[in-house]
Scaffold this motif. Structure first.
Motif, PDB file in Angstrom:
ATOM      1  N   GLU A  46      61.653  26.939  59.448  1.00 40.54           N
ATOM      2  CA  GLU A  46      61.951  26.557  60.825  1.00 40.54           C
ATOM      3  C   GLU A  46      62.713  25.223  60.884  1.00 40.54           C
ATOM      4  OE1 GLU A  46      59.746  26.562  65.182  1.00 40.54           O
ATOM      5  OE2 GLU A  46      58.525  26.866  63.396  1.00 40.54           O
ATOM      6  N   LEU A  47      62.321  24.294  60.018  1.00 40.43           N
ATOM      7  CA  LEU A  47      63.002  23.001  59.984  1.00 40.43           C
ATOM      8  C   LEU A  47      64.439  23.157  59.484  1.00 40.43           C
ATOM      9  CD1 LEU A  47      62.733  19.912  60.374  1.00 40.43           C
ATOM     10  CD2 LEU A  47      62.116  19.778  57.969  1.00 40.43           C
ATOM     11  N   ARG A  48      64.591  23.964  58.427  1.00 40.56           N
ATOM     12  CA  ARG A  48      65.931  24.229  57.891  1.00 40.56           C
ATOM     13  C   ARG A  48      66.842  24.807  58.994  1.00 40.56           C
ATOM     14  NH1 ARG A  48      65.754  29.371  54.929  1.00 40.56           N
ATOM     15  NH2 ARG A  48      66.117  30.079  57.039  1.00 40.56           N
ATOM     16  N   ASP A  49      66.322  25.771  59.769  1.00 48.64           N
ATOM     17  CA  ASP A  49      67.118  26.386  60.834  1.00 48.64           C
ATOM     18  C   ASP A  49      67.505  25.366  61.909  1.00 48.64           C
ATOM     19  OD1 ASP A  49      66.869  28.710  59.480  1.00 48.64           O
ATOM     20  OD2 ASP A  49      65.401  29.624  60.832  1.00 48.64           O
ATOM     21  N   LEU A  50      66.554  24.481  62.236  1.00 47.89           N
ATOM     22  CA  LEU A  50      66.842  23.468  63.257  1.00 47.89           C
ATOM     23  C   LEU A  50      67.982  22.553  62.821  1.00 47.89           C
ATOM     24  CD1 LEU A  50      63.224  22.456  64.263  1.00 47.89           C
ATOM     25  CD2 LEU A  50      64.981  23.189  65.873  1.00 47.89           C
ATOM     26  N   VAL A  51      67.897  22.098  61.576  1.00 46.40           N
ATOM     27  CA  VAL A  51      68.926  21.178  61.076  1.00 46.40           C
ATOM     28  C   VAL A  51      70.277  21.896  61.015  1.00 46.40           C
ATOM     29  CG1 VAL A  51      69.650  19.781  59.090  1.00 46.40           C
ATOM     30  CG2 VAL A  51      67.261  19.787  59.794  1.00 46.40           C
ATOM     31  N   TYR A  52      70.249  23.141  60.551  1.00 47.01           N
ATOM     32  CA  TYR A  52      71.485  23.927  60.474  1.00 47.01           C
ATOM     33  C   TYR A  52      72.087  24.119  61.873  1.00 47.01           C
ATOM     34  CZ  TYR A  52      74.615  27.894  59.672  1.00 47.01           C
ATOM     35  OH  TYR A  52      75.713  28.726  59.638  1.00 47.01           O
ATOM     36  N   ASN A  53      71.267  24.599  62.803  1.00 47.55           N
ATOM     37  CA  ASN A  53      71.790  24.871  64.152  1.00 47.55           C
ATOM     38  C   ASN A  53      72.293  23.610  64.834  1.00 47.55           C
ATOM     39  OD1 ASN A  53      71.394  27.640  64.146  1.00 47.55           O
ATOM     40  ND2 ASN A  53      69.273  27.457  64.819  1.00 47.55           N
ATOM     41  N   SER A  54      71.574  22.511  64.667  1.00 49.19           N
ATOM     42  CA  SER A  54      72.013  21.302  65.361  1.00 49.19           C
ATOM     43  C   SER A  54      73.333  20.794  64.758  1.00 49.19           C
ATOM     44  CB  SER A  54      70.904  20.248  65.373  1.00 49.19           C
ATOM     45  OG  SER A  54      71.123  19.261  64.432  1.00 49.19           O
ATOM     46  N   TYR A  58      76.839  20.526  66.720  1.00 51.07           N
ATOM     47  CA  TYR A  58      77.602  19.277  66.716  1.00 51.07           C
ATOM     48  C   TYR A  58      79.085  19.549  66.463  1.00 51.07           C
ATOM     49  CZ  TYR A  58      79.392  14.771  65.115  1.00 51.07           C
ATOM     50  OH  TYR A  58      80.156  13.659  64.944  1.00 51.07           O
ATOM     51  N   VAL A  59      79.375  20.417  65.518  1.00 50.96           N
ATOM     52  CA  VAL A  59      80.780  20.775  65.238  1.00 50.96           C
ATOM     53  C   VAL A  59      81.397  21.437  66.474  1.00 50.96           C
ATOM     54  CG1 VAL A  59      82.325  22.155  63.777  1.00 50.96           C
ATOM     55  CG2 VAL A  59      80.332  21.040  62.757  1.00 50.96           C
ATOM     56  N   LEU A  60      80.645  22.361  67.076  1.00 51.54           N
ATOM     57  CA  LEU A  60      81.120  23.057  68.282  1.00 51.54           C
ATOM     58  C   LEU A  60      81.451  22.055  69.394  1.00 51.54           C
ATOM     59  CD1 LEU A  60      81.351  25.786  69.931  1.00 51.54           C
ATOM     60  CD2 LEU A  60      78.964  25.434  70.548  1.00 51.54           C
ATOM     61  N   ARG A  61      80.527  21.120  69.610  1.00 49.70           N
ATOM     62  CA  ARG A  61      80.702  20.113  70.656  1.00 49.70           C
ATOM     63  C   ARG A  61      81.942  19.249  70.366  1.00 49.70           C
ATOM     64  NH1 ARG A  61      75.525  19.455  71.177  1.00 49.70           N
ATOM     65  NH2 ARG A  61      75.217  20.399  73.193  1.00 49.70           N
ATOM     66  N   SER A 189      70.680  20.036  81.111  1.00 48.49           N
ATOM     67  CA  SER A 189      72.105  19.649  81.045  1.00 48.49           C
ATOM     68  C   SER A 189      72.888  20.503  80.046  1.00 48.49           C
ATOM     69  CB  SER A 189      72.255  18.157  80.791  1.00 48.49           C
ATOM     70  OG  SER A 189      71.710  17.792  79.551  1.00 48.49           O
ATOM     71  N   ASP A 190      73.503  19.920  79.025  1.00 48.04           N
ATOM     72  CA  ASP A 190      74.357  20.769  78.176  1.00 48.04           C
ATOM     73  C   ASP A 190      73.688  21.140  76.848  1.00 48.04           C
ATOM     74  OD1 ASP A 190      74.585  18.443  76.737  1.00 48.04           O
ATOM     75  OD2 ASP A 190      76.750  18.585  76.456  1.00 48.04           O
ATOM     76  N   HIS A 191      72.355  21.139  76.823  1.00 47.94           N
ATOM     77  CA  HIS A 191      71.662  21.569  75.599  1.00 47.94           C
ATOM     78  C   HIS A 191      71.859  23.071  75.381  1.00 47.94           C
ATOM     79  CE1 HIS A 191      69.506  17.864  76.685  1.00 47.94           C
ATOM     80  NE2 HIS A 191      69.324  17.732  75.388  1.00 47.94           N
ATOM     81  N   ILE A 192      72.194  23.438  74.157  1.00 50.49           N
ATOM     82  CA  ILE A 192      72.419  24.846  73.843  1.00 50.49           C
ATOM     83  C   ILE A 192      71.107  25.522  73.455  1.00 50.49           C
ATOM     84  CG2 ILE A 192      73.508  26.442  72.195  1.00 50.49           C
ATOM     85  CD1 ILE A 192      75.842  24.384  72.082  1.00 50.49           C
ATOM     86  N   ASP A 193      70.374  24.895  72.556  1.00 51.65           N
ATOM     87  CA  ASP A 193      69.098  25.467  72.118  1.00 51.65           C
ATOM     88  C   ASP A 193      68.162  24.322  71.718  1.00 51.65           C
ATOM     89  OD1 ASP A 193      69.938  24.588  69.601  1.00 51.65           O
ATOM     90  OD2 ASP A 193      70.757  26.544  69.065  1.00 51.65           O
ATOM     91  N   ALA A 194      66.983  24.672  71.178  1.00 55.65           N
ATOM     92  CA  ALA A 194      65.983  23.645  70.863  1.00 55.65           C
ATOM     93  C   ALA A 194      66.523  22.600  69.889  1.00 55.65           C
ATOM     94  CB  ALA A 194      64.731  24.307  70.282  1.00 55.65           C
ATOM     95  N   SER A 195      67.452  23.002  69.027  1.00 57.96           N
ATOM     96  CA  SER A 195      67.956  22.075  68.002  1.00 57.96           C
ATOM     97  C   SER A 195      68.795  20.954  68.622  1.00 57.96           C
ATOM     98  CB  SER A 195      68.778  22.832  66.960  1.00 57.96           C
ATOM     99  OG  SER A 195      70.075  23.101  67.437  1.00 57.96           O
ATOM    100  N   ASP A 196      69.207  21.117  69.877  1.00 55.28           N
ATOM    101  CA  ASP A 196      69.993  20.081  70.547  1.00 55.28           C
ATOM    102  C   ASP A 196      69.126  18.967  71.140  1.00 55.28           C
ATOM    103  OD1 ASP A 196      72.614  20.645  70.127  1.00 55.28           O
ATOM    104  OD2 ASP A 196      72.865  21.873  71.912  1.00 55.28           O
ATOM    105  N   PHE A 197      67.820  19.208  71.170  1.00 55.94           N
ATOM    106  CA  PHE A 197      66.908  18.168  71.674  1.00 55.94           C
ATOM    107  C   PHE A 197      66.476  17.282  70.498  1.00 55.94           C
ATOM    108  CE2 PHE A 197      66.563  21.511  74.812  1.00 55.94           C
ATOM    109  CZ  PHE A 197      66.437  20.825  76.008  1.00 55.94           C
ATOM    110  N   HIS A 198      65.853  16.146  70.817  1.00 57.67           N
ATOM    111  CA  HIS A 198      65.319  15.289  69.756  1.00 57.67           C
ATOM    112  C   HIS A 198      63.964  15.829  69.313  1.00 57.67           C
ATOM    113  CE1 HIS A 198      68.029  12.084  68.936  1.00 57.67           C
ATOM    114  NE2 HIS A 198      68.202  11.800  70.207  1.00 57.67           N
ATOM    115  N   TYR A 199      63.989  16.997  68.647  1.00 62.02           N
ATOM    116  CA  TYR A 199      62.733  17.612  68.212  1.00 62.02           C
ATOM    117  C   TYR A 199      61.969  16.695  67.241  1.00 62.02           C
ATOM    118  CZ  TYR A 199      65.724  18.818  64.240  1.00 62.02           C
ATOM    119  OH  TYR A 199      66.603  18.747  63.201  1.00 62.02           O
TER     120      TYR A 199
END
Ligand SMILES: [Zn+2]
Ligand SMILES: [Zn+2]
Length: 274
Positions: A46-54, A58-61, A189-199
């Motif tokens: 789960e942590l690996r996925d969060l770091v990957y998605n965020s 970031y690249v998308l943004r 606001s413009d958060h895409i998924d959980a990985s965009d928050f300060h988890y």
């Protein structure tokens, strides 16, 4: 002619993110610091996925916002769309290191994202979405809180929210719109998924029945936690819009209340777990 990318009800921003993911797939076999930490914390990936998605987000943004910057600059200098595309192409090639063969597709997707970024939801669409939600007795799709349909267009009234954020290339058409309470709408606001928050900040000192628990567990943390299960109960997968207020419980009762240890339940499954 180039087909419009959102004809299958997929947001251009989502398509661009998928494209970036294909260019940089998550390499689950290679040993990396993040896999070792994931293992240490028993996070089951789960942590690996969060770091990957965020990182992908970031690249998308970066791509969407930088392109918007170029576009505004061209408009200010009264230079046309051609100049914008030339500048963007040069940037992707020289100031970033995208392979030349992918740049054409990336520019098409970014341009679609910018169109969505600057489009508004038509009043008639907003009206229809509110009416449909009211007739079906829907709650806020994020927190499951009850909605006040009767107070017109004031600050407290029901908000029509972009599920995939407009700023990140989300469509203002029906398929991407949902009703939310003002509290959730303003924090998402413009958060895409959980990985965009300060988890990584979500580690509480207090316990559920402590006096400070509800203050420590602020709306932003709640939003991040609901987002990690896409606003659904983790057992029955009933959505907040139908199940009502989503609650929290701990996976490991010996462990504290932190992002990876908190699970999301509907009222019924929260009670069963006790
Ligand atoms: Zn809400
Ligand atoms: Zn449930």
């Amino acid at each position: 002619m180039q087909k419009s990318v959102d004809e299958n009800n997929i947001n251009p921003g989502e398509q661009l993110r998928e494209f970036i993911k294909k260019l940089f797939p998550a390499d689950v076999k290679n040993d990396s610091f993040i896999l070792r930490i994931d293992y240490l914390l028993q996070a089951d990936g789960e942590l690996r996925d969060l770091v990957y998605n965020s990182t992908i987000n970031y690249v998308l943004r970066r791509l969407i916002v930088t392109a918007d910057y170029f576009k505004r600059k061209c408009e200010k200098e009264n230079k046309g769309n051609e100049k914008f595309r030339t500048d963007l192409r040069a940037f992707l090639k020289d100031d970033m290191r995208f392979p030349e063969k992918h740049i054409g597709r990336i520019i098409v997707l970014i341009s679609e994202c910018l169109d969505k970024r600057n489009a508004d939801v038509a009043d008639s669409t907003k009206h229809k979405i509110r009416k449909r939600a009211r007739n079906n007795n829907k709650a806020c799709y994020i927190c499951g809180g009850e909605l006040e349909f009767d107070i017109g267009d004031s600050y407290n009234s029901v908000q029509v929210e972009h599920k995939w954020p407009k700023a990140m290339g989300g469509s203002s058409d029906n398929f991407n719109l949902e009703v939310a309470c003002p509290k959730c709408n303003c924090k998402k606001s413009d958060h895409i998924d959980a990985s965009d928050f300060h988890y990584e900040k979500i580690c509480l000192v207090s316990d559920e029945n402590d006096q400070h628990f509800s203050t420590e567990m602020n709306r932003e943390y709640e939003l991040a936690l609901w987002a990690k299960r896409e606003f659904k109960c983790s057992i029955c997968e009933k959505s907040a819009a139908d199940a009502g207020k989503l609650k929290f419980g701990r996976k490991n009762p010996n462990d504290s209340w932190h992002f990876l240890n908190i699970e999301i339940y509907c009222e019924k499954h929260h009670e069963i777990r006790g």
